[in-house]
Design a protein around this motif. Structure first.
Motif, PDB file in Angstrom:
ATOM      1  N   SER A   1      68.026   3.147 -26.991  1.00 55.99           N
ATOM      2  CA  SER A   1      67.250   3.959 -28.082  1.00 55.99           C
ATOM      3  C   SER A   1      67.513   5.459 -27.591  1.00 55.99           C
ATOM      4  O   SER A   1      67.558   6.120 -28.564  1.00 55.99           O
ATOM      5  N   THR A   2      67.869   5.576 -26.453  1.00 55.57           N
ATOM      6  CA  THR A   2      68.149   7.099 -26.070  1.00 55.57           C
ATOM      7  C   THR A   2      69.344   7.690 -26.665  1.00 55.57           C
ATOM      8  O   THR A   2      69.690   8.433 -26.937  1.00 55.57           O
ATOM      9  N   ALA A   3      70.350   6.708 -26.352  1.00 58.85           N
ATOM     10  CA  ALA A   3      71.716   6.802 -26.824  1.00 58.85           C
ATOM     11  C   ALA A   3      71.693   7.050 -28.495  1.00 58.85           C
ATOM     12  O   ALA A   3      72.434   7.825 -29.164  1.00 58.85           O
TER      13      ALA A   3
ATOM     14  N   GLY B   1      61.830  10.116 -44.697  1.00 54.16           N
ATOM     15  CA  GLY B   1      60.755  10.298 -43.692  1.00 54.16           C
ATOM     16  C   GLY B   1      59.361   9.893 -44.325  1.00 54.16           C
ATOM     17  O   GLY B   1      58.712   9.590 -43.675  1.00 54.16           O
ATOM     18  N   ALA B   2      59.175  10.308 -45.539  1.00 48.15           N
ATOM     19  CA  ALA B   2      57.940  10.045 -46.210  1.00 48.15           C
ATOM     20  C   ALA B   2      57.827   8.542 -46.914  1.00 48.15           C
ATOM     21  O   ALA B   2      56.799   8.132 -47.156  1.00 48.15           O
ATOM     22  N   MET B   3      59.215   8.134 -46.886  1.00 45.15           N
ATOM     23  CA  MET B   3      59.252   6.829 -47.610  1.00 45.15           C
ATOM     24  C   MET B   3      58.659   6.529 -48.968  1.00 45.15           C
ATOM     25  O   MET B   3      58.262   5.778 -49.577  1.00 45.15           O
TER      26      MET B   3
ATOM     27  N   ASP C   1      60.526  -3.338 -42.177  1.00 44.54           N
ATOM     28  CA  ASP C   1      60.041  -3.166 -40.760  1.00 44.54           C
ATOM     29  C   ASP C   1      58.997  -1.901 -40.527  1.00 44.54           C
ATOM     30  O   ASP C   1      57.839  -2.017 -40.070  1.00 44.54           O
ATOM     31  N   VAL C   2      59.499  -0.772 -41.284  1.00 42.28           N
ATOM     32  CA  VAL C   2      58.687   0.447 -41.373  1.00 42.28           C
ATOM     33  C   VAL C   2      57.342   0.269 -41.965  1.00 42.28           C
ATOM     34  O   VAL C   2      56.302   0.568 -41.486  1.00 42.28           O
ATOM     35  N   LEU C   3      57.206  -0.419 -43.255  1.00 41.50           N
ATOM     36  CA  LEU C   3      56.273  -0.465 -43.872  1.00 41.50           C
ATOM     37  C   LEU C   3      55.277  -1.440 -43.333  1.00 41.50           C
ATOM     38  O   LEU C   3      54.061  -1.482 -43.411  1.00 41.50           O
TER      39      LEU C   3
ATOM     40  N   PRO D   1      61.322  -0.159 -35.677  1.00 46.55           N
ATOM     41  CA  PRO D   1      60.220   0.891 -35.239  1.00 46.55           C
ATOM     42  C   PRO D   1      60.139   0.479 -33.946  1.00 46.55           C
ATOM     43  O   PRO D   1      59.906   1.508 -33.186  1.00 46.55           O
ATOM     44  N   LYS D   2      60.013  -0.755 -33.524  1.00 44.44           N
ATOM     45  CA  LYS D   2      59.624  -1.079 -32.171  1.00 44.44           C
ATOM     46  C   LYS D   2      60.739  -0.649 -31.136  1.00 44.44           C
ATOM     47  O   LYS D   2      60.267  -0.027 -30.192  1.00 44.44           O
ATOM     48  N   LEU D   3      61.672  -0.695 -31.510  1.00 47.69           N
ATOM     49  CA  LEU D   3      62.799  -0.323 -30.592  1.00 47.69           C
ATOM     50  C   LEU D   3      63.301   0.893 -30.624  1.00 47.69           C
ATOM     51  O   LEU D   3      63.654   1.795 -29.722  1.00 47.69           O
ATOM     52  N   LEU D   4      63.127   1.712 -31.973  1.00 49.32           N
ATOM     53  CA  LEU D   4      63.788   3.125 -31.968  1.00 49.32           C
ATOM     54  C   LEU D   4      62.720   3.865 -32.157  1.00 49.32           C
ATOM     55  O   LEU D   4      62.843   5.224 -31.898  1.00 49.32           O
ATOM     56  N   GLY D   5      61.393   3.587 -32.730  1.00 49.81           N
ATOM     57  CA  GLY D   5      60.269   4.317 -32.966  1.00 49.81           C
ATOM     58  C   GLY D   5      60.449   4.642 -34.599  1.00 49.81           C
ATOM     59  O   GLY D   5      61.634   4.409 -35.111  1.00 49.81           O
ATOM     60  N   VAL D   6      59.411   5.039 -35.263  1.00 48.40           N
ATOM     61  CA  VAL D   6      59.560   5.152 -36.740  1.00 48.40           C
ATOM     62  C   VAL D   6      60.092   6.140 -37.367  1.00 48.40           C
ATOM     63  O   VAL D   6      61.063   5.898 -38.074  1.00 48.40           O
ATOM     64  N   ASP D   7      60.306   7.281 -36.599  1.00 48.22           N
ATOM     65  CA  ASP D   7      61.253   8.466 -37.010  1.00 48.22           C
ATOM     66  C   ASP D   7      62.637   8.112 -37.082  1.00 48.22           C
ATOM     67  O   ASP D   7      63.493   8.383 -38.058  1.00 48.22           O
ATOM     68  N   LYS D   8      63.248   7.460 -35.996  1.00 50.40           N
ATOM     69  CA  LYS D   8      64.593   7.219 -35.877  1.00 50.40           C
ATOM     70  C   LYS D   8      64.691   5.982 -36.618  1.00 50.40           C
ATOM     71  O   LYS D   8      66.293   6.023 -37.349  1.00 50.40           O
TER      72      LYS D   8
END
Length: 376
Positions: free
Chosen positions: A7-9, A61-63, A303-305, A330-337
């Protein structure tokens, strides 16, 4: 590699937009985790740099964008404008009519009713529209791809019926109404899915011949759809998805699940449409790369929705992935990523359409954006 390190990478790479070396010289982080499983040409294209505008990133970002979620979509194509909502509505109506004619009636009544219940329940008809638009992209007549469009929706519906059953995701709601097994019982739902799967291939074999599609193209389309629904696609993705519940899942495994469970069938829809439309091998492969990106894009947005919307907005139970402890982007990267990743996939998909006739490519270009900005 641990998920945290990945995720950091990914976060660093998303910010830089280019390849970076990790502190460990044996590991190369790519711009997006999906590049591990995307076709080689897609990876090369992204290494050269996929330009994703600030506007696109903000919209993702706003979808949501006003143009794609109500009213006409008029974006200049070849000096004019393309009304995507009208195109999508017309194609969906044509597919719905064709599906209504293709669905069996009569005995056994309950089985036929169960099949019709799920197939004719509505939905976005993204996969059938992909097949029709890809056929037109390569210069074919959309009517020739109608049997393929119907077949891929039958296969997709089969997967939804089975996915909702208690032994799978145990979901009581689908497209805003009771799931098939809730409405008809488990054994009828199971057999309805099986019957739809069989009908799909019968429909392609008979229907393509009726539309004058050469036998060799029909056979290639059948093989493509078969691969996408079996161990090379949906079935493999479903098994991996169920076996991974509650376990640590890497980005690579998550990618495997979604490439097979979701992207592969969208890819097969587009590729089969291009095949029956008479596309050259190079054109078909470009369509394949486009659709692979769109398929992954569909899943990332899904996944985001699932994490950010309500059941009323989605027409199905929201938050099921979290409840089942499933791995998601979203769980592994976060919603923004995850949204940034969606923007990358959109750019890669659209890049594959460059070089095709602009007017013929317009439906697929707008379909990719529609998937990116959808709200349910």
């Amino acid at each position: 590699m641990h998920v945290l390190a990945q995720s950091t990478a990914v976060a660093k790479v998303a910010a830089s937009g280019c390849l970076r070396r990790s502190p460990n010289p044996s590991v190369t982080f790519q711009r997006s985790p999906s590049l591990l499983l995307l076709p080689a040409a897609c990876r090369r294209r992204c290494r050269r740099g996929c330009s994703v505008s600030v506007d696109v990133r903000c919209a993702l970002g706003a979808m949501v964008t006003p143009e794609l979620n109500g009213g006409d979509v008029g974006v200049g194509v070849g000096g004019g404008s393309f009304d995507f909502q009208r195109y999508l509505s017309a194609r969906a109506d044509a597919v719905n009519d064709a599906l209504d004619r293709a669905m069996p009636r009569g005995f056994p009544e309950r089985l036929c009713e169960s099949m019709r219940y799920s197939v004719l329940a509505g939905g976005k008809r993204v996969r059938p529209v992909l097949a029709l638009a890809a056929c037109e992209l390569v210069g074919g007549d959309a009517a020739a791809a109608t049997p393929v469009a119907c077949a891929v929706e039958m296969i997709h519906t089969m997967s939804l019926i089975h996915d909702d059953m208690p032994c799978m995701d145990d979901d009581a709601l689908r497209r805003g109404r009771p799931s098939n097994h809730v409405a008809f019982g488990e054994f009828t739902a199971l057999l309805a899915g099986d019957a739809l799967h069989a009908l799909a291939f019968e429909h392609v074999a008979r229907g393509c011949g009726d539309h004058g599609v050469p036998a060799d193209r029909t056979l290639r389309a059948v093989a493509e759809l078969g691969s996408a629904s079996g161990t090379g696609g949906v079935a493999a993705g479903q098994v991996a998805d169920k076996e991974s519940e509650g376990l640590p899942v890497s980005l690579a495994m998550l990618e495997y699940i979604h490439v097979h469970k979701t992207a592969r069938l969208l890819e097969a829809a587009a590729v089969s449409g291009a095949i029956v439309g008479g596309g050259a091998d190079a054109e078909v492969e470009r369509v394949r790369r486009y659709a692979r990106c769109v398929g992954l894009l569909f899943q990332v947005v899904d996944d985001v929705l699932d994490m950010t919307s309500t059941s009323e907005q989605l027409g199905k139970t929201a938050g099921k992935d979290v409840e089942a402890d499933k791995a998601t982007y979203p769980k592994l990267l976060g919603v923004d990523k995850a949204r940034e990743y969606a923007a990358d996939l959109l750019a890669m998909a659209e890049a594959e359409l460059d070089g095709f006739d602009a007017e013929r490519a317009a439906p697929l270009r707008h379909l990719a954006r529609f998937i990116a900005y959808r709200q349910h």
